[in-house]
Write an enzyme that holds these catalytic residues in place. Structure first.
Site, PDB file in Angstrom:
ATOM      1  CB  THR A 180      87.701  -0.769 112.757  1.00  0.00           C
ATOM      2  OG1 THR A 180      86.329  -0.940 112.447  1.00  0.00           O
ATOM      3  CG2 THR A 180      88.102  -1.742 113.850  1.00  0.00           C
ATOM      4  N   GLY A 186      82.715  -3.369 106.841  1.00  0.00           N
ATOM      5  CA  GLY A 186      82.738  -4.751 107.294  1.00  0.00           C
ATOM      6  C   GLY A 186      81.719  -5.637 106.618  1.00  0.00           C
TER       7      GLY A 186
END
Length: 311
Positions: A165, A219
């Site tokens: 990310t 995540g």
């Protein structure tokens, strides 16, 4: 002032630095930079260069947090939209909500004048389809997409092991500490999957009084532990930034079930310190840092977390 970002931030890092030097608000500066990342096809984890979900559709996530007001905007699983960090800011500024997802987020984007974008890079489409041909039988391919997708989530993995990310953390000239994230998410993800990138407190958090943190890679783990918020809270309670990051990693290390893999934490505090630490990542993780007095931004190697060396 300070600017911290992951290694994939290179297309827009310099732009953000220049805007911070000119006293721009940290969120404005970071969104200008992250928008460059979202358009760069060489970055295979964000925006146009990212990988699609199992159905061959692009779904983007992003988050923005103003650490001075603690206002937050986030979007998740957004189709047909490249500048999703900018869209997340519009959610923060225009709506009473914190997060919009899917078609609702796209409807809002259209209402406020965002273009409908072509988001599937041709190379990504070719690699996606080639992988499906490898994994599925002839009968499944002929029936696709009307087949069960859940079994594929265990077998089809990221073609480049990209889980990075894009995260930007900044303290601006007004001492405001802010965070911005953007991602195309896990390659070949089940449609509708959200990672931590748009989840305040998990993938990002900012509080101008104490600091900010943002996470990359897995995540599924940081959402379970509220990792970003836990770091800022530990700093509030008097721990050093390094100790706060290490405590967050210790929390991640206690997870024994579910999908477990690597996590990288980026963090800054109000005193101008920064920490980037990787957990369970075999490769060296790099990041970008800029502070006043540096002739140019510097690319450095993150600290690998070692429980024997924690302080």
């Amino acid at each position: 002032m300070i600017l911290l970002a992951n290694s994939e931030a290179w297309p827009g890092f310099d732009k953000t630095v220049e805007l911070l030097k000119n006293n721009s608000h940290g969120i404005d500066a970071m969104i200008a930079g992250i928008s460059e990342v979202e358009r760069e096809v060489k970055v295979r984890s964000v925006g146009y260069g990212g990988w699609p979900n199992m159905l061959g559709k692009m779904e983007f996530d992003a988050g923005v947090m103003d650490g001075t007001t603690r206002d937050v905007g986030a979007v998740g699983a957004v189709p047909d939209t490249l500048p999703v960090a900018a869209l997340a800011r519009e959610v923060m500024q225009r709506l009473p909500h914190v997060m919009l997802t899917g078609e609702g987020a796209r409807r809002f984007a259209t209402e406020i004048g965002f273009s409908v974008d072509d988001t599937l890079y041709e190379d990504s489409r070719k690699v996606w389809w080639k992988r499906l041909q490898k994994e599925l039988s002839a009968a499944e391919l002929s029936a696709f997409p009307d087949i069960p997708l859940a079994p594929l989530s265990r077998t089809i993995t990221d073609p480049e092991r990209v889980r990075d990310t894009t995260v930007f953390l900044a303290q601006d000239s007004a001492s405001g500490i802010h965070a911005v994230t953007s991602t195309s998410g896990w390659a070949w993800k089940y449609p509708g999957r959200l990672g931590d990138s748009p989840i305040p407190g998990a993938g990002f958090y900012a509080d101008s009084r104490y600091g900010a943190a943002a996470c990359t890679h897995t995540g599924e783990m940081t959402m379970r532990c509220g990792t970003a918020r836990s770091i800022v809270l530990a700093v509030r309670f008097g721990h050093t930034l390094r100790a706060a990051v290490d405590m967050a990693i210790e929390d991640l290390a206690e997870l024994k079930t579910g999908f477990l893999a690597g996590v990288v934490i980026h963090a800054i505090d109000a005193a101008g310190n920064h920490e980037v630490a990787s957990f369970q990542c075999p490769e060296d993780i790099k990041y970008w840092i800029w502070e006043p007095g540096m002739a140019n931004p510097q690319k450095r190697i993150a600290r690998k977390y070692d429980p024997l060396l924690t302080t």
